[in-house]
Design an enzyme around this catalytic site. Structure first.
Site, PDB file in Angstrom:
ATOM      1  N   ASP A  51       0.838  -1.206   0.000  1.00  0.00           N
ATOM      2  CA  ASP A  51       0.000   0.000   0.000  1.00  0.00           C
ATOM      3  C   ASP A  51       0.872   1.256   0.000  1.00  0.00           C
ATOM      4  O   ASP A  51       0.386   2.377  -0.089  1.00  0.00           O
ATOM      5  CB  ASP A  51      -1.012  -0.004   1.163  1.00  0.00           C
ATOM      6  CG  ASP A  51      -0.363  -0.046   2.526  1.00  0.00           C
ATOM      7  OD1 ASP A  51       0.885  -0.129   2.609  1.00  0.00           O
ATOM      8  OD2 ASP A  51      -1.099   0.001   3.541  1.00  0.00           O
ATOM      9  N   SER A  52       2.201   1.057   0.027  1.00  0.00           N
ATOM     10  CA  SER A  52       3.148   2.165  -0.160  1.00  0.00           C
ATOM     11  C   SER A  52       2.930   2.816  -1.525  1.00  0.00           C
ATOM     12  O   SER A  52       3.398   3.934  -1.755  1.00  0.00           O
ATOM     13  CB  SER A  52       4.592   1.659  -0.050  1.00  0.00           C
ATOM     14  OG  SER A  52       4.804   0.563  -0.916  1.00  0.00           O
ATOM     15  N   ASP A  90      -1.188  -6.294  -0.432  1.00  0.00           N
ATOM     16  CA  ASP A  90      -1.191  -5.644   0.876  1.00  0.00           C
ATOM     17  C   ASP A  90      -2.605  -5.143   1.184  1.00  0.00           C
ATOM     18  O   ASP A  90      -3.152  -4.332   0.431  1.00  0.00           O
ATOM     19  CB  ASP A  90      -0.225  -4.444   0.797  1.00  0.00           C
ATOM     20  CG  ASP A  90       0.336  -4.044   2.133  1.00  0.00           C
ATOM     21  OD1 ASP A  90       0.042  -4.710   3.146  1.00  0.00           O
ATOM     22  OD2 ASP A  90       1.103  -3.053   2.158  1.00  0.00           O
ATOM     23  N   LYS A 119      -1.163  -9.432   2.882  1.00  0.00           N
ATOM     24  CA  LYS A 119      -0.388  -8.986   4.052  1.00  0.00           C
ATOM     25  C   LYS A 119      -1.270  -8.117   4.923  1.00  0.00           C
ATOM     26  O   LYS A 119      -2.033  -7.300   4.407  1.00  0.00           O
ATOM     27  CB  LYS A 119       0.846  -8.189   3.621  1.00  0.00           C
ATOM     28  CG  LYS A 119       1.641  -7.643   4.824  1.00  0.00           C
ATOM     29  CD  LYS A 119       2.987  -7.089   4.428  1.00  0.00           C
ATOM     30  CE  LYS A 119       2.961  -5.669   3.946  1.00  0.00           C
ATOM     31  NZ  LYS A 119       2.455  -4.669   4.897  1.00  0.00           N
ATOM     32  N   GLU A 121      -1.127  -5.758   8.719  1.00  0.00           N
ATOM     33  CA  GLU A 121      -0.275  -5.210   9.778  1.00  0.00           C
ATOM     34  C   GLU A 121      -0.896  -5.510  11.138  1.00  0.00           C
ATOM     35  O   GLU A 121      -2.113  -5.462  11.295  1.00  0.00           O
ATOM     36  CB  GLU A 121      -0.127  -3.692   9.601  1.00  0.00           C
ATOM     37  CG  GLU A 121       0.601  -3.319   8.323  1.00  0.00           C
ATOM     38  CD  GLU A 121       0.816  -1.808   8.154  1.00  0.00           C
ATOM     39  OE1 GLU A 121       0.579  -1.044   9.108  1.00  0.00           O
ATOM     40  OE2 GLU A 121       1.223  -1.405   7.046  1.00  0.00           O
ATOM     41  N   GLU A 188       9.477  -4.538  10.438  1.00  0.00           N
ATOM     42  CA  GLU A 188       9.893  -3.223   9.938  1.00  0.00           C
ATOM     43  C   GLU A 188      10.378  -2.299  11.058  1.00  0.00           C
ATOM     44  O   GLU A 188       9.778  -2.256  12.148  1.00  0.00           O
ATOM     45  CB  GLU A 188       8.716  -2.549   9.202  1.00  0.00           C
ATOM     46  CG  GLU A 188       9.081  -1.157   8.693  1.00  0.00           C
ATOM     47  CD  GLU A 188       8.109  -0.548   7.706  1.00  0.00           C
ATOM     48  OE1 GLU A 188       7.091  -1.188   7.370  1.00  0.00           O
ATOM     49  OE2 GLU A 188       8.379   0.587   7.252  1.00  0.00           O
TER      50      GLU A 188
HETATM   51  O1  KIV Z   1       3.495  -1.152   1.693  1.00  0.00           O
HETATM   52  C1  KIV Z   1       4.659  -1.570   1.665  1.00  0.00           C
HETATM   53  O2  KIV Z   1       5.411  -1.346   0.701  1.00  0.00           O
HETATM   54  C2  KIV Z   1       5.143  -2.330   2.815  1.00  0.00           C
HETATM   55  C3  KIV Z   1       6.614  -2.564   2.896  1.00  0.00           C
HETATM   56  C4  KIV Z   1       7.227  -1.394   3.581  1.00  0.00           C
HETATM   57  C5  KIV Z   1       6.926  -3.834   3.596  1.00  0.00           C
HETATM   58  O3  KIV Z   1       4.377  -2.684   3.660  1.00  0.00           O
END
Ligand code: KIV
Length: 270
Positions: A51-52, A90, A119, A121, A188
């Protein structure tokens, strides 16, 4: 698995990754489109559609406004470009706040894309969500330590694992995720000794980002790793090339050749 070579020759599966723990470091980068995913194909073990993308691609301040639609759109593109790495979608902020939403949204991710995992968090407090997903046949990559989706509630990006007490909390988080069925965990923004202790405490691979040398693998956001994102550079980011500089120089050349009527020459003309 690419034991002691830099190439990945076969489709990476969850079982490949589990066999790599303690044997060979696992590599992961983020990608958001087919073009870059294709470049990464055959080199990295995993691609995270992070989600970056909300920051590096959409220019937003943080990841919090990413949506399920965005993540699905970009994951489809990545899966079109990358056939060998394990692709992970994500889950955006707010899409897995309870078990039923998590299962509904992650099922959508599986049905609408070819991602092999999602993924999420969160540590111990989110173990029930991980369990709900894994017991519905959805593979989960955990994410502990500095968690960008907690940015506002935590009051900023905070490095973790600075005390033994905090390292113990992180280990508890990692063990709870393992117990709930996560196949690996992103760790992280933690002190190196925390990354090492967490890695030792669990039997699933840990993938570090700003977590030192001793995790089972490393992940970098591609726009950081290749020098395209220039707004800021966290300490843990190594720029393997100066992408933005290369593009700017090439663009200047194009603009100046067009202005001087030097492009296209005969070579590029029908
Ligand atoms: O969103 C992302 O790119 C991430 C990485 C920092 C692991 O969660």
């Amino acid at each position: 698995m690419s034991i002691h070579t830099d190439k990945v020759a076969k489709k990476v599966t969850l079982s490949t990754l589990s066999k790599m723990k303690g044997v060979e470091p696992i590599t992961m980068v983020t990608a958001y489109d087919a073009l870059f995913a294709k470049l990464f194909n055959g080199s990295v073990d995993m691609i995270l559609v992070g989600d970056s993308l909300n920051m590096s691609f959409l220019g937003k301040e943080d990841t919090l406004s990413a949506t399920m639609e965005q993540m699905i759109y970009h994951t489809k593109a990545v899966c079109n470009g990358a056939t060998l790495p394990l692709v992970i979608l994500d889950m955006p902020f707010g899409t897995y706040t309870n078990e039923s939403d998590a299962v509904k949204n992650a099922t959508r991710a599986y049905q609408e894309t070819n991602a092999q995992a999602v993924k999420i968090e969160g540590g111990k407090d989110r173990a029930n969500i991980v369990k709900a997903l894994t017991s519905n046949s959805i593979a989960v990559l955990g994410h502990i330590g500095l968690m960008p989706q907690f940015l506002r509630s935590d009051g900023g990006y905070k490095i973790r694992g600075k005390s033994q007490e905090d390292i113990d909390i992180l280990i508890e988080d990692a063990k709870a995720l393992e117990e709930a069925g996560a196949f690996a965990i992103v760790v992280e923004g933690v002190k190196e000794e925390a990354g090492k202790a967490i890695t030792k405490a669990v039997n699933i691979p840990t993938i570090g980002i700003g977590a030192g040398l001793h995790t089972d693998g490393q992940v970098l956001v591609w726009s950081d790793a290749f020098g395209f994102f220039e707004d800021f550079k966290p300490k843990f980011v190594k720029q393997y090339c100066k992408g933005a500089k290369l593009i700017r120089e090439s663009l200047d050349e194009f603009v100046s050749e067009v202005k001087r009527r030097e492009f296209p020459t005969k070579e590029f003309t029908y």
